[in-house]
Design an enzyme around this catalytic site. Structure first.
Site, PDB file in Angstrom:
ATOM      1  N   MET A 145       0.753  -1.203   0.073  1.00  0.00           N
ATOM      2  CA  MET A 145      -0.021   0.001   0.052  1.00  0.00           C
ATOM      3  C   MET A 145       0.789   1.225   0.025  1.00  0.00           C
ATOM      4  O   MET A 145       1.870   1.379   0.615  1.00  0.00           O
ATOM      5  CB  MET A 145      -0.924   0.069   1.174  1.00  0.00           C
TER       6      MET A 145
ATOM      7  N   GLN B 266       7.820  -4.684  -4.310  1.00  0.00           N
ATOM      8  CA  GLN B 266       6.935  -4.639  -5.421  1.00  0.00           C
ATOM      9  C   GLN B 266       7.570  -3.503  -6.128  1.00  0.00           C
ATOM     10  O   GLN B 266       7.701  -2.366  -5.695  1.00  0.00           O
ATOM     11  CB  GLN B 266       5.763  -4.322  -4.998  1.00  0.00           C
TER      12      GLN B 266
ATOM     13  N   CYS C   4      -2.343  -1.049 -10.190  1.00  0.00           N
ATOM     14  CA  CYS C   4      -2.532   0.265  -9.391  1.00  0.00           C
ATOM     15  C   CYS C   4      -3.715   1.081 -10.473  1.00  0.00           C
ATOM     16  O   CYS C   4      -3.309   1.387 -11.483  1.00  0.00           O
ATOM     17  CB  CYS C   4      -1.372   1.021  -9.402  1.00  0.00           C
TER      18      CYS C   4
ATOM     19  N   ASN D 222      -7.384 -10.977  -3.179  1.00  0.00           N
ATOM     20  CA  ASN D 222      -7.354  -9.887  -2.722  1.00  0.00           C
ATOM     21  C   ASN D 222      -8.760  -9.002  -2.746  1.00  0.00           C
ATOM     22  O   ASN D 222      -9.288  -9.175  -3.867  1.00  0.00           O
ATOM     23  CB  ASN D 222      -6.206  -8.845  -3.126  1.00  0.00           C
TER      24      ASN D 222
ATOM     25  N   GLY E  91      -5.622  -5.920   2.922  1.00  0.00           N
ATOM     26  CA  GLY E  91      -5.309  -4.502   2.510  1.00  0.00           C
ATOM     27  C   GLY E  91      -5.704  -3.332   3.542  1.00  0.00           C
ATOM     28  O   GLY E  91      -5.216  -3.448   4.597  1.00  0.00           O
ATOM     29  N   ARG E  92      -6.684  -2.857   2.881  1.00  0.00           N
ATOM     30  CA  ARG E  92      -7.505  -1.814   3.827  1.00  0.00           C
ATOM     31  C   ARG E  92      -8.205  -2.619   5.126  1.00  0.00           C
ATOM     32  O   ARG E  92      -8.188  -1.393   5.960  1.00  0.00           O
ATOM     33  CB  ARG E  92      -8.684  -1.185   2.936  1.00  0.00           C
TER      34      ARG E  92
END
Length: 375
Positions: free
Chosen positions: A36, A92, A122, A225, A250-251
């Site tokens: 992130m 990454q 992205c 994901n 992630g979030r």
């Protein structure tokens, strides 16, 4: 995952470690912390490890062109910094030029990295304008060239992407392109670029993606994901879709810093404050020894640790008015005794992970509903 090349060794270890201590007859997915932007640096990765460690971490996404540029490389070094006592993450990187990807990936082994991940998902307009990230979904030949370029490093190459650029059903043409490149891991965020994070993740497509992987590249690990908030949710998803090898969160970590813990429990306010103080200490360490850090970026984390208890909002507001880590510590030293007393007087249980996640999900759904009504 067994292949003749040394490429998958790192990921073999990740899979084996995830299974360690559990019944070998029941396949368990590995869990990872998603890459992130301006979040998953060496500071926050170590905080998450303290709260409840995943099986593997990813760095912030890093511009391959900057990595190999004589001057620009210094501006991105903080993104790839790894502390001496930290679990080594996967690097990454992103870009649209094969020579840049090859050059950047070749730098990684000497930096201690054992695996590289290519960002092909992205949605940021600037990244897309540069022909990278999710724009590669529309330039499939180039995407294949970038994977080949990254393999020149000798590291296992994985790819993180989305279902499509405009339409999630584009995955039927897009994902086979990546699977045909014999990547170590394919991570699929179950939305299109156009959907961003506004639409629910398309869990209904998982079985078709699994079948696609099995037919084209059975040795490639498949990681899912999107909209997965905790280890428990991830395990349930993997159980419902047995071909899934890994789960990326992630979030969800912003809703619950303890998202990866194997045995969920309620956490005290003192525990969460300890995580905040650890982040302050690590921020100062990295700022002094690795690369300058912008204090204002720290403020986005306050809501992770300071919510779900009486007077949380008032304390957060005080911290939002600070301008340095020492000021944050001063506020905490001054206010915490009062806050702890108020919490005790209210007989308030600080954090229930499931309840906190449900409240955040409800707030997000309400926000999306309002936006839809206004559009």
């Amino acid at each position: 995952m067994t292949q003749s090349s040394p490429q998958p060794l790192f990921w073999d270890e990740v899979v084996a470690n995830a299974q360690k201590g559990h019944d070998s007859s029941e396949k368990r997915p590995f869990f990872s912390l998603a890459p992130m932007e301006a979040v998953t640096d060496t500071i926050f990765r170590r905080v998450v490890e303290k709260a409840g460690a995943p099986d593997v971490y990813f760095t912030e996404f890093t511009n391959a062109s900057s990595m190999i540029h004589p001057k620009a490389k210094f501006s991105v070094q903080g993104r790839l910094a790894v502390a001496e006592n930290e679990t080594q993450p996967v690097a990454q990187i992103w870009g649209s030029r094969p020579e840049d990807i090859a050059g950047a990936a070749k730098l990684l082994p000497d930096m201690g990295y054992r695996a590289v991940d290519l960002n092909m998902g992205c949605p940021d307009p600037t990244v897309v304008k540069n022909g990278a990230g999710s724009d590669l979904i529309r330039h499939q030949d180039l995407a294949a060239q970038l994977v080949s370029a990254a393999k020149e490093s000798g590291l296992p190459v994985s790819v993180k992407t989305r279902l499509g650029f405009y339409d999630p059903m584009e995955f039927r043409d897009w994902l086979p392109v990546i699977l045909q490149q014999d990547v170590a891991v394919l991570t699929v965020h179950l939305r299109s670029r156009k959907e961003m994070s506004k639409a629910p993740a398309h869990f209904e497509l998982i079985d078709e993606i699994v079948a696609m992987r099995d037919a084209i590249a059975p040795n490639t690990l498949l990681q899912i994901n999107g909209d997965i908030k905790s280890r428990a949710e991830g395990e349930a998803l993997a159980k419902a879709h047995p071909g899934v090898d890994g789960i990326m969160i992630g979030r969800g970590i912003f809703e619950n810093p303890y998202a990866f813990e194997e045995s969920p429990r309620q956490h005290t306010l003192e525990e969460s404050i300890a995580l905040l103080k650890l982040q302050l200490d690590l921020f100062d360490e990295v700022n002094a020894t690795v690369t300058p850090k912008h204090f204002e970026a720290l403020k986005r984390y306050f809501k992770i640790y300071l919510r779900g208890f009486a007077h949380a909002s008032a304390l957060r507001q005080m911290l939002m008015e600070t301008h340095a880590t020492d000021e944050v510590r001063e506020v905490l030293d001054r206010e915490l005794a009062r806050v702890y007393a108020a919490v005790a007087a209210d007989q308030h249980i600080y954090r229930d992970n499931a309840a906190a996640s449900a409240e955040m999900a409800a707030a997000t759904a309400a926000k999306l509903a309002r936006e839809a009504a206004e559009s």
